[in-house]
Design a protein around this motif. Sequence first.
Motif, PDB file in Angstrom:
ATOM      1  N   ARG A   1      10.766  90.511  13.360  1.00  0.00           N
ATOM      2  CA  ARG A   1      10.490  90.635  14.791  1.00  0.00           C
ATOM      3  C   ARG A   1      11.059  89.442  15.555  1.00  0.00           C
ATOM      4  N   PHE A   2      10.978  88.286  14.944  1.00  0.00           N
ATOM      5  CA  PHE A   2      11.562  87.080  15.538  1.00  0.00           C
ATOM      6  C   PHE A   2      13.064  87.274  15.730  1.00  0.00           C
ATOM      7  N   LEU A   3      13.735  87.797  14.701  1.00  0.00           N
ATOM      8  CA  LEU A   3      15.173  88.038  14.786  1.00  0.00           C
ATOM      9  C   LEU A   3      15.491  89.084  15.846  1.00  0.00           C
ATOM     10  N   GLY A   4      14.774  90.225  15.805  1.00  0.00           N
ATOM     11  CA  GLY A   4      15.055  91.298  16.751  1.00  0.00           C
ATOM     12  C   GLY A   4      14.804  90.879  18.184  1.00  0.00           C
ATOM     13  N   LEU A   5      13.638  90.269  18.441  1.00  0.00           N
ATOM     14  CA  LEU A   5      13.311  89.864  19.802  1.00  0.00           C
ATOM     15  C   LEU A   5      14.222  88.730  20.268  1.00  0.00           C
ATOM     16  N   GLY A   6      14.589  87.844  19.345  1.00  0.00           N
ATOM     17  CA  GLY A   6      15.504  86.765  19.704  1.00  0.00           C
ATOM     18  C   GLY A   6      16.859  87.289  20.135  1.00  0.00           C
ATOM     19  N   MET A   7      17.383  88.265  19.396  1.00  0.00           N
ATOM     20  CA  MET A   7      18.685  88.830  19.736  1.00  0.00           C
ATOM     21  C   MET A   7      18.625  89.593  21.061  1.00  0.00           C
ATOM     22  N   VAL A   8      17.563  90.373  21.253  1.00  0.00           N
ATOM     23  CA  VAL A   8      17.421  91.126  22.506  1.00  0.00           C
ATOM     24  C   VAL A   8      17.347  90.164  23.692  1.00  0.00           C
ATOM     25  N   THR A   9      16.528  89.126  23.563  1.00  0.00           N
ATOM     26  CA  THR A   9      16.392  88.147  24.646  1.00  0.00           C
ATOM     27  C   THR A   9      17.724  87.463  24.944  1.00  0.00           C
ATOM     28  N   ALA A  10      18.410  87.027  23.887  1.00  0.00           N
ATOM     29  CA  ALA A  10      19.688  86.337  24.070  1.00  0.00           C
ATOM     30  C   ALA A  10      20.721  87.235  24.737  1.00  0.00           C
ATOM     31  N   LEU A  11      20.800  88.484  24.302  1.00  0.00           N
ATOM     32  CA  LEU A  11      21.792  89.401  24.857  1.00  0.00           C
ATOM     33  C   LEU A  11      21.492  89.725  26.320  1.00  0.00           C
ATOM     34  N   LEU A  12      20.211  89.919  26.642  1.00  0.00           N
ATOM     35  CA  LEU A  12      19.849  90.197  28.034  1.00  0.00           C
ATOM     36  C   LEU A  12      20.199  89.007  28.931  1.00  0.00           C
ATOM     37  N   ILE A  13      19.857  87.810  28.482  1.00  0.00           N
ATOM     38  CA  ILE A  13      20.151  86.612  29.274  1.00  0.00           C
ATOM     39  C   ILE A  13      21.652  86.418  29.418  1.00  0.00           C
ATOM     40  N   ASP A  14      22.367  86.571  28.317  1.00  0.00           N
ATOM     41  CA  ASP A  14      23.791  86.236  28.320  1.00  0.00           C
ATOM     42  C   ASP A  14      24.628  87.259  29.084  1.00  0.00           C
ATOM     43  N   ALA A  15      24.323  88.542  28.890  1.00  0.00           N
ATOM     44  CA  ALA A  15      25.166  89.572  29.497  1.00  0.00           C
ATOM     45  C   ALA A  15      24.880  89.777  30.974  1.00  0.00           C
ATOM     46  N   THR A  16      23.749  89.272  31.470  1.00  0.00           N
ATOM     47  CA  THR A  16      23.415  89.467  32.883  1.00  0.00           C
ATOM     48  C   THR A  16      23.457  88.141  33.642  1.00  0.00           C
ATOM     49  N   LEU A  17      22.492  87.285  33.394  1.00  0.00           N
ATOM     50  CA  LEU A  17      22.397  86.035  34.155  1.00  0.00           C
ATOM     51  C   LEU A  17      23.618  85.148  33.971  1.00  0.00           C
ATOM     52  N   VAL A  18      24.074  85.009  32.725  1.00  0.00           N
ATOM     53  CA  VAL A  18      25.150  84.055  32.450  1.00  0.00           C
ATOM     54  C   VAL A  18      26.516  84.652  32.768  1.00  0.00           C
ATOM     55  N   ARG A  19      26.879  85.746  32.086  1.00  0.00           N
ATOM     56  CA  ARG A  19      28.250  86.271  32.219  1.00  0.00           C
ATOM     57  C   ARG A  19      28.547  86.847  33.595  1.00  0.00           C
ATOM     58  N   MET A  20      27.590  87.586  34.178  1.00  0.00           N
ATOM     59  CA  MET A  20      27.873  88.304  35.415  1.00  0.00           C
ATOM     60  C   MET A  20      27.526  87.526  36.682  1.00  0.00           C
TER      61      MET A  20
ATOM     62  N   ALA B   1      23.670  80.762  15.301  1.00  0.00           N
ATOM     63  CA  ALA B   1      25.049  81.132  14.975  1.00  0.00           C
ATOM     64  C   ALA B   1      25.453  82.434  15.664  1.00  0.00           C
ATOM     65  N   VAL B   2      24.563  83.449  15.616  1.00  0.00           N
ATOM     66  CA  VAL B   2      24.901  84.748  16.214  1.00  0.00           C
ATOM     67  C   VAL B   2      25.022  84.631  17.726  1.00  0.00           C
ATOM     68  N   VAL B   3      24.026  84.005  18.357  1.00  0.00           N
ATOM     69  CA  VAL B   3      24.022  83.925  19.822  1.00  0.00           C
ATOM     70  C   VAL B   3      25.176  83.066  20.316  1.00  0.00           C
ATOM     71  N   PHE B   4      25.433  81.948  19.654  1.00  0.00           N
ATOM     72  CA  PHE B   4      26.560  81.100  20.059  1.00  0.00           C
ATOM     73  C   PHE B   4      27.872  81.879  19.945  1.00  0.00           C
ATOM     74  N   GLY B   5      28.027  82.602  18.833  1.00  0.00           N
ATOM     75  CA  GLY B   5      29.249  83.378  18.651  1.00  0.00           C
ATOM     76  C   GLY B   5      29.393  84.485  19.662  1.00  0.00           C
ATOM     77  N   LEU B   6      28.306  85.255  19.893  1.00  0.00           N
ATOM     78  CA  LEU B   6      28.378  86.369  20.836  1.00  0.00           C
ATOM     79  C   LEU B   6      28.529  85.876  22.271  1.00  0.00           C
TER      80      LEU B   6
ATOM     81  N   LEU C   1      23.270  76.882  27.111  1.00  0.00           N
ATOM     82  CA  LEU C   1      22.253  77.287  28.081  1.00  0.00           C
ATOM     83  C   LEU C   1      21.576  78.578  27.635  1.00  0.00           C
ATOM     84  N   SER C   2      22.376  79.544  27.170  1.00  0.00           N
ATOM     85  CA  SER C   2      21.812  80.795  26.657  1.00  0.00           C
ATOM     86  C   SER C   2      20.891  80.536  25.478  1.00  0.00           C
ATOM     87  N   LEU C   3      21.333  79.665  24.571  1.00  0.00           N
ATOM     88  CA  LEU C   3      20.522  79.347  23.394  1.00  0.00           C
ATOM     89  C   LEU C   3      19.207  78.683  23.797  1.00  0.00           C
TER      90      LEU C   3
END
Length: 712
Positions: free
Chosen positions: A652-671, A587-592, A548-550
């Motif tokens: 920029r694709f990598l940086g923005l992708g990681m920022v987006t994934a981390l924001l979604i995962d650490a707030t909406l999904v995990r919490m 790979a990074v987002v799935f792992g994190l 879902l995060s991905l």
Amino acid sequence: MNAWARVVVARPRVVLAAAVLFALVCGLFATGLASKVSAAGFQDPGSESTAVDRWVKDALGPQNPDIIAIYTAPEGQTLADIGPRIQEAVGRIDPALLDRPVETYWNSAGQQYLRSADGRQALAVVFAAGDDNRRIAVYPEIAASLEVAGIDTRLTGYSALADEISNQSRRDLVVAEAISIPLTAIVLVLVFGGIMAALLPVAVGTLAVVGALGAVGIIAHFTEVSVFAMNVVSLLGLGLAIDYGLFVVGRFREELGQGRSVDEAVTRALLTAGRTVTFSALLLMCAFAGTFVFPQAVLRSLGFGAIAAAALAALLSVSALPAALMLLGPRIRTWSWRADAYERAEERAQRFWGRVVTAVMRRPGTVAIAVGALLLVLAAPLTGVRLGDVDHTALPAGNERRAAIEELSAEFPAANSGATVLLRQTDGATPAPAAISKALRELGAVPGVRQAVHVGTRDDAAIIHTALRAPDRSPDAQETVEHIRALDLDGLVLTVGGESAATADSVTAVLAAMPWMLLVMVAATLLVLLLAFRSIVLPLKAVLMAFLSLAATFGVLTWIFDQGHLAGFLHITPGPLSAGMMVLIIAVVFGLSTDYEVFLLSRMKEAHDAGADTETAVRTGTIQTARTITAAATLLILITGAFTLSPLTPMRFLGLGMVTALLIDATLVRMLLVPALVKLMGEANWWMPGRPTPPKPLAPTARPDENVPAAP
């Protein structure tokens, strides 16, 4: 982990010295790593285009120029006037670097395809000797000779583009680290309330990067490793070590705050946070093991770098870090602005997240539906995603290399590598002249083809060069290649090579291998989580949350980079998403995602195993981990988000992708989503075949001050 904890507690100095020495010894193998890694490795060695290019090279020599120099005559001079100076410059190139003599407008009897229509510009075409990596490596030396003082010189070609992107990515890495490391240190000081506690994760991260680079250096002795492996090591090694350090140091301070001795606090930190770190690293390593299914060396190299970084970060976090904590003990609070700064911040965070989880527990179904719907809305643009590869548009508009490629395509279309077509009879005979003429007419009529020319016939094949209207490797050029391959020529077999065909084949290879990558990731993750939680439901839920995060992350990236929303603001050229970068982010987002899931669910399971019911376990786990997960995500956002400052679209694709994934995962999904789903599934979360069902918790006893009627 119990046995290891006893070793750390008994011999902290020995453990610390051994861990640091191991990382430094590994780091010795990083000496000269830049000269060992490859700048190539983007192509599928088993593809149709590779086979065609290899066959044509053996028959006629290389057909795809490595470097093309565009010379413009100064005002008041003609091409004839500047010819002697160009020839003198070309003559300075070391012949050992060349596959054959440099071909220029002035030494090739005035070949018209080497001259612009207005007569102001002419070309020099260079074919370098050696394999892909060497041809890129010698570019700076050849380019220095091609530059002529007083004459406007623009350099393009595959090697020029690869060198420009590689150099810019190295500069971006330095800038990103220069920005992110100080900001990370400041955030760590704020999180821990002191300098000493903040320095430990940074020190472990530095050692992890050094050791992981050495591990990559060792791997480079046995197989091709891309230069991008170094970027992945720096990105993940520092980020993971700091995250893991946050988990371990935070748990250590929590145990100290509960009145435990230093020995007990270190032991408890290893048995809980240390165990979580170990499983988290295993999950990341499993996720990146999926990259080994790809034929491209650059994608496998991402796996090498990431696995080395995760392994070193985890190893040092459960050895050097707890040993240092054992030696420091209560002095971990050294250089704090107040003795209870960390504890007060933790209390404030627990009050805030306590209110959040209370609201979630009150209406878990509503929260799950709302968050799930929001994630699906974010993922919606993914249905129309297009995949491509890195081309000249990765460089910012106005970049000299990008401008040269566009100028070459517009003014010298025949000088582009275009597409090389091999024609063979289905019966093995050499194609007849009439069949070749018909094929030339058919090829010339393909949309996007400017001209088709019969170069020659060797053995049983006719070789045809097709000049394309679009620049090499661009989406339009790849589409033209697909139209060429779709031609149905009676009695003839058609195969296509060239740079655009190689790019199209590379994307196809990624798409073909992607299901196998996902299968490896999912199977390994389910196995590791099954061992970690002794539950069937929790691993399945963790994988579902990761997907879902991905999906939401790539929906946002498609909306921006493919559909072009915010393209002007971000100064990027919209186009298909880079297939290679997509693999890295998956790979990074799935792992994190599973990394944070393990940390959260471990505390829930710890509470449940201690006798708490599911709702209490959810509340305890969320409150105890929310601040740490939020801080860990913030730190990784700072580290990866610095790449959004790069002028390169893939960075920029990598940086923005990681920022987006981390924001979604650490707030909406995990919490929000995870606590809601765990609450809804109740005792089913902990189900495991063969495990006895735990007794239901007793109903809470009324407090004496409550108005309860007396028993008769």
